[in-house]
Every structure is written in structure tokens, then in C-alpha cells.
Scaffold this motif. Structure first.
Motif, PDB file in Angstrom:
ATOM      1  N   GLU A 146       0.822  -1.209   0.000  1.00  0.00           N
ATOM      2  CA  GLU A 146       0.000   0.000   0.000  1.00  0.00           C
ATOM      3  C   GLU A 146       0.854   1.255   0.000  1.00  0.00           C
ATOM      4  OE1 GLU A 146      -2.874  -0.070   3.134  1.00  0.00           O
ATOM      5  OE2 GLU A 146      -3.540  -2.103   2.619  1.00  0.00           O
ATOM      6  N   ARG A 147       2.045   1.167   0.633  1.00  0.00           N
ATOM      7  CA  ARG A 147       2.916   2.341   0.783  1.00  0.00           C
ATOM      8  C   ARG A 147       4.341   1.978   0.359  1.00  0.00           C
ATOM      9  NH1 ARG A 147       1.770   1.183   6.039  1.00  0.00           N
ATOM     10  NH2 ARG A 147       3.947   1.549   6.458  1.00  0.00           N
ATOM     11  N   TRP A 148       5.121   3.006   0.138  1.00  0.00           N
ATOM     12  CA  TRP A 148       6.531   2.820  -0.226  1.00  0.00           C
ATOM     13  C   TRP A 148       7.262   2.000   0.842  1.00  0.00           C
ATOM     14  CZ3 TRP A 148       9.261   3.269  -4.473  1.00  0.00           C
ATOM     15  CH2 TRP A 148      10.649   3.295  -4.388  1.00  0.00           C
ATOM     16  N   GLU A 149       6.898   2.213   2.086  1.00  0.00           N
ATOM     17  CA  GLU A 149       7.539   1.490   3.195  1.00  0.00           C
ATOM     18  C   GLU A 149       7.322  -0.020   3.064  1.00  0.00           C
ATOM     19  OE1 GLU A 149       7.219   5.621   3.966  1.00  0.00           O
ATOM     20  OE2 GLU A 149       5.568   4.219   3.589  1.00  0.00           O
ATOM     21  N   ASP A 150       6.209  -0.433   2.480  1.00  0.00           N
ATOM     22  CA  ASP A 150       5.974  -1.868   2.256  1.00  0.00           C
ATOM     23  C   ASP A 150       6.999  -2.421   1.266  1.00  0.00           C
ATOM     24  OD1 ASP A 150       3.707  -1.719   3.924  1.00  0.00           O
ATOM     25  OD2 ASP A 150       2.389  -1.273   2.221  1.00  0.00           O
ATOM     26  N   LEU A 151       7.312  -1.642   0.228  1.00  0.00           N
ATOM     27  CA  LEU A 151       8.331  -2.068  -0.731  1.00  0.00           C
ATOM     28  C   LEU A 151       9.700  -2.139  -0.063  1.00  0.00           C
ATOM     29  CD1 LEU A 151       7.272  -0.010  -3.882  1.00  0.00           C
ATOM     30  CD2 LEU A 151       6.915  -2.450  -3.482  1.00  0.00           C
ATOM     31  N   GLU A 152       9.999  -1.178   0.794  1.00  0.00           N
ATOM     32  CA  GLU A 152      11.279  -1.191   1.521  1.00  0.00           C
ATOM     33  C   GLU A 152      11.391  -2.442   2.382  1.00  0.00           C
ATOM     34  OE1 GLU A 152      12.364   3.507   2.128  1.00  0.00           O
ATOM     35  OE2 GLU A 152      10.864   2.624   3.489  1.00  0.00           O
TER      36      GLU A 152
ATOM     37  N   PRO B   3       4.461   8.544  -5.733  1.00  0.00           N
ATOM     38  CA  PRO B   3       5.126   9.843  -5.910  1.00  0.00           C
ATOM     39  C   PRO B   3       5.793  10.303  -4.621  1.00  0.00           C
ATOM     40  CG  PRO B   3       2.717  10.055  -6.036  1.00  0.00           C
ATOM     41  CD  PRO B   3       3.019   8.608  -5.912  1.00  0.00           C
ATOM     42  N   GLY B   4       6.924  10.956  -4.791  1.00  0.00           N
ATOM     43  CA  GLY B   4       7.666  11.465  -3.646  1.00  0.00           C
ATOM     44  C   GLY B   4       8.488  10.411  -2.934  1.00  0.00           C
TER      45      GLY B   4
ATOM     46  N   GLN C   1      -2.383   1.800  -9.671  1.00  0.00           N
ATOM     47  CA  GLN C   1      -3.333   2.873  -9.982  1.00  0.00           C
ATOM     48  C   GLN C   1      -2.975   3.568 -11.295  1.00  0.00           C
ATOM     49  OE1 GLN C   1      -5.536   4.975  -7.643  1.00  0.00           O
ATOM     50  NE2 GLN C   1      -5.940   3.183  -6.389  1.00  0.00           N
ATOM     51  N   VAL C   2      -1.674   3.754 -11.519  1.00  0.00           N
ATOM     52  CA  VAL C   2      -1.213   4.408 -12.742  1.00  0.00           C
ATOM     53  C   VAL C   2      -0.443   3.368 -13.563  1.00  0.00           C
ATOM     54  CG1 VAL C   2       0.138   6.304 -13.717  1.00  0.00           C
ATOM     55  CG2 VAL C   2      -0.988   6.590 -11.487  1.00  0.00           C
ATOM     56  N   PRO C   3      -1.093   2.781 -14.571  1.00  0.00           N
ATOM     57  CA  PRO C   3      -0.399   1.776 -15.375  1.00  0.00           C
ATOM     58  C   PRO C   3       0.693   2.404 -16.239  1.00  0.00           C
ATOM     59  CG  PRO C   3      -2.628   2.124 -16.195  1.00  0.00           C
ATOM     60  CD  PRO C   3      -2.460   2.996 -14.986  1.00  0.00           C
ATOM     61  N   VAL C   4       1.719   1.622 -16.505  1.00  0.00           N
ATOM     62  CA  VAL C   4       2.809   2.047 -17.385  1.00  0.00           C
ATOM     63  C   VAL C   4       2.978   0.964 -18.439  1.00  0.00           C
ATOM     64  CG1 VAL C   4       5.281   2.523 -17.555  1.00  0.00           C
ATOM     65  CG2 VAL C   4       3.978   3.358 -15.580  1.00  0.00           C
ATOM     66  N   THR C   5       2.899   1.370 -19.690  1.00  0.00           N
ATOM     67  CA  THR C   5       3.058   0.439 -20.805  1.00  0.00           C
ATOM     68  C   THR C   5       4.228   0.899 -21.649  1.00  0.00           C
ATOM     69  OG1 THR C   5       0.694  -0.036 -20.820  1.00  0.00           O
ATOM     70  CG2 THR C   5       1.914  -0.561 -22.818  1.00  0.00           C
ATOM     71  N   ASP C   6       5.171  -0.001 -21.830  1.00  0.00           N
ATOM     72  CA  ASP C   6       6.327   0.293 -22.672  1.00  0.00           C
ATOM     73  C   ASP C   6       6.003  -0.019 -24.133  1.00  0.00           C
ATOM     74  OD1 ASP C   6       8.045   1.156 -20.701  1.00  0.00           O
ATOM     75  OD2 ASP C   6       9.072  -0.764 -20.479  1.00  0.00           O
ATOM     76  N   THR C   7       6.552   0.778 -25.015  1.00  0.00           N
ATOM     77  CA  THR C   7       6.510   0.475 -26.439  1.00  0.00           C
ATOM     78  C   THR C   7       7.760  -0.320 -26.758  1.00  0.00           C
ATOM     79  OG1 THR C   7       5.288   2.495 -26.932  1.00  0.00           O
ATOM     80  CG2 THR C   7       6.498   1.486 -28.760  1.00  0.00           C
TER      81      THR C   7
ATOM     82  N   MET D  89      12.965  -0.025 -15.318  1.00  0.00           N
ATOM     83  CA  MET D  89      11.549  -0.397 -15.314  1.00  0.00           C
ATOM     84  C   MET D  89      10.878  -0.010 -13.998  1.00  0.00           C
ATOM     85  SD  MET D  89      11.449  -4.133 -17.087  1.00  0.00           S
ATOM     86  CE  MET D  89      11.852  -4.350 -18.804  1.00  0.00           C
ATOM     87  N   ALA D  90      11.561  -0.306 -12.894  1.00  0.00           N
ATOM     88  CA  ALA D  90      10.994   0.015 -11.581  1.00  0.00           C
ATOM     89  C   ALA D  90      10.837   1.518 -11.404  1.00  0.00           C
ATOM     90  CB  ALA D  90      11.866  -0.576 -10.475  1.00  0.00           C
ATOM     91  N   THR D  91      11.783   2.287 -11.892  1.00  0.00           N
ATOM     92  CA  THR D  91      11.673   3.744 -11.780  1.00  0.00           C
ATOM     93  C   THR D  91      10.455   4.242 -12.542  1.00  0.00           C
ATOM     94  OG1 THR D  91      14.044   4.033 -11.446  1.00  0.00           O
ATOM     95  CG2 THR D  91      12.828   5.935 -12.292  1.00  0.00           C
ATOM     96  N   ARG D  92      10.264   3.749 -13.778  1.00  0.00           N
ATOM     97  CA  ARG D  92       9.114   4.191 -14.576  1.00  0.00           C
ATOM     98  C   ARG D  92       7.787   3.854 -13.899  1.00  0.00           C
ATOM     99  NH1 ARG D  92      12.339   2.125 -18.595  1.00  0.00           N
ATOM    100  NH2 ARG D  92      10.982   0.384 -19.164  1.00  0.00           N
ATOM    101  N   LEU D  93       7.680   2.665 -13.337  1.00  0.00           N
ATOM    102  CA  LEU D  93       6.413   2.248 -12.735  1.00  0.00           C
ATOM    103  C   LEU D  93       6.219   2.821 -11.333  1.00  0.00           C
ATOM    104  CD1 LEU D  93       3.867   0.480 -13.109  1.00  0.00           C
ATOM    105  CD2 LEU D  93       5.134  -1.350 -11.968  1.00  0.00           C
ATOM    106  N   LEU D  94       7.234   2.714 -10.509  1.00  0.00           N
ATOM    107  CA  LEU D  94       7.074   3.101  -9.103  1.00  0.00           C
ATOM    108  C   LEU D  94       7.020   4.611  -8.898  1.00  0.00           C
ATOM    109  CD1 LEU D  94       9.400   0.443  -7.438  1.00  0.00           C
ATOM    110  CD2 LEU D  94       6.926   0.337  -7.823  1.00  0.00           C
TER     111      LEU D  94
END
Length: 188
Positions: A73-79, A102-103, A155-161, A92-97
Motif C-alpha cells: 500500500e505504501r513505499w515502506e511496504d516495498l522497503e 510519488p515522492g 493505480q497508474v499503469p505504465v506500458t512500454d513500447t 523499469m521500476a523507476t518508470r512504474l514506481l
């Protein structure tokens, strides 16, 4: 991972055709095409080098892939979970995460729990609960143990070409044209 079986089917149809297939980061693919080691390549960033022609080949969604049963749910969960990196992992992680958290402190600041340069092995540590990763949807779908991983809906999908590239100074060989037509017909 999805292309290789299609290429092998083409090789079965034309036994004189020899398929040379290699996974590599975008920069290595561009270098191999520019130095005539490969006639065509597929990359995720449109090149700005005039020596290359680039055309859209496909679109592939990026996915945040977690061990089964884990939720974020939060960035801390990923940490807390930690990152399993791969050659294109940071990008890839930078583009999606960055769009979905944000922030945040940035992917480079996440605890790295592993690294693999083998596309078929990147999800192994995730399936064992050792970390999360970000991969294209096609790579996740090729993973045999789907019950051991979860693709989080962002919530915000990222699709690569995906860009098909070749040298600009001459047209594709007839053989490569046939390969591209075959792949486009079966990839979608």
C-alpha cells in the motif's frame, strides 16, 4: 520469452533458417545492430541514433510482481520486502514506481535482495518470498508457477513500447522481413 517459441516454429518450417536469439539490455541490442552482429533488434526506448530505423513492434505493460500473499500500500511496504534487480530492473521500476508512489526515495534506495541477468530466473526469488520486482507482463505470464507470485494492479499503469530496430542505410533482408511479418501475425 514469448518470441523465442515463435521463432523456433519458423525455424521448423524453414530448416535452412538459423535463429540467433539473445536477451540483452537496450544499449547492447543497439550496439549489436549498429555493428552488424544482428540485423534486427527489439528495445524499449526509441533510439535517437540516425543510423537506426525504429518502428513500433508491440506494447507491453509493466507489472509490480510480489510474492504470493504479499500486499503493498505504501513505499515502506516495498522497503520491507526488498527489490530483486535485473539488467533493466532499475529503469523499469523507476518508470512504474515513480508514478504510483510519488515522492518516494527512489528505486536505488530500496534494499536490494538479489539480482539475476537471466530473464527466466528473475521471478524465482520473488516466488520464494525474497523480494519483489518489476517486469513486463509477458515475462510474468511465461513464469510456470503463477500461484507463487502476484501481479499488483497499479493505480497508474505504465506500458512500454517495444521498438523494432535495424540499420538505416539498407532495407531489411527478405529473410528478416519474413521473420518480422511472422512475429507480428502471432504476437498480440
Amino acid at each position: 520469452m514469448r518470441l523465442y517459441p515463435l521463432l523456433l516454429s519458423l525455424q521448423e518450417k524453414y530448416p535452412g533458417l538459423a535463429i540467433r536469439h539473445r536477451f540483452a539490455p537496450d544499449s547492447e541490442v543497439m550496439d549489436a545492430v549498429l555493428h552488424n552482429r544482428y540485423e534486427i533488434g527489439l528495445i524499449t526506448q526509441k533510439p535517437d541514433d540516425r543510423r537506426l530505423v525504429a518502428e513500433t513492434f508491440a506494447h507491453e505493460p509493466l507489472e509490480l510482481i510480489l510474492p504470493a500473499g504479499r500486499e503493498v500500500e505504501r513505499w515502506e511496504d516495498l522497503e520491507q520486502i526488498g527489490f530483486i534487480d535485473h539488467p533493466d530492473g532499475q529503469a523499469m521500476a523507476t518508470r512504474l514506481l515513480s508514478r504510483n508512489f510519488p515522492g518516494n526515495a527512489g528505486v536505488r534506495n530500496l534494499p536490494q535482495r538479489g539480482f539475476s541477468n537471466q530473464i527466466s530466473l528473475i521471478l524465482e526469488p520473488v516466488a520464494r518470498g525474497l523480494g519483489f520486482t518489476v517486469l513486463p507482463q509477458f515475462a510474468r505470464l511465461a513464469w510456470p508457477a503463477q500461484n507463487a507470485i502476484t501481479a499488483m494492479t497499479c493505480q497508474v499503469p505504465v506500458t512500454d513500447t517495444i521498438w523494432l530496430i535495424h540499420r538505416a542505410e539498407w532495407p531489411l533482408s527478405r529473410r528478416s522481413e519474413e521473420v518480422v511479418i511472422h512475429l507480428k501475425q502471432h504476437f498480440g
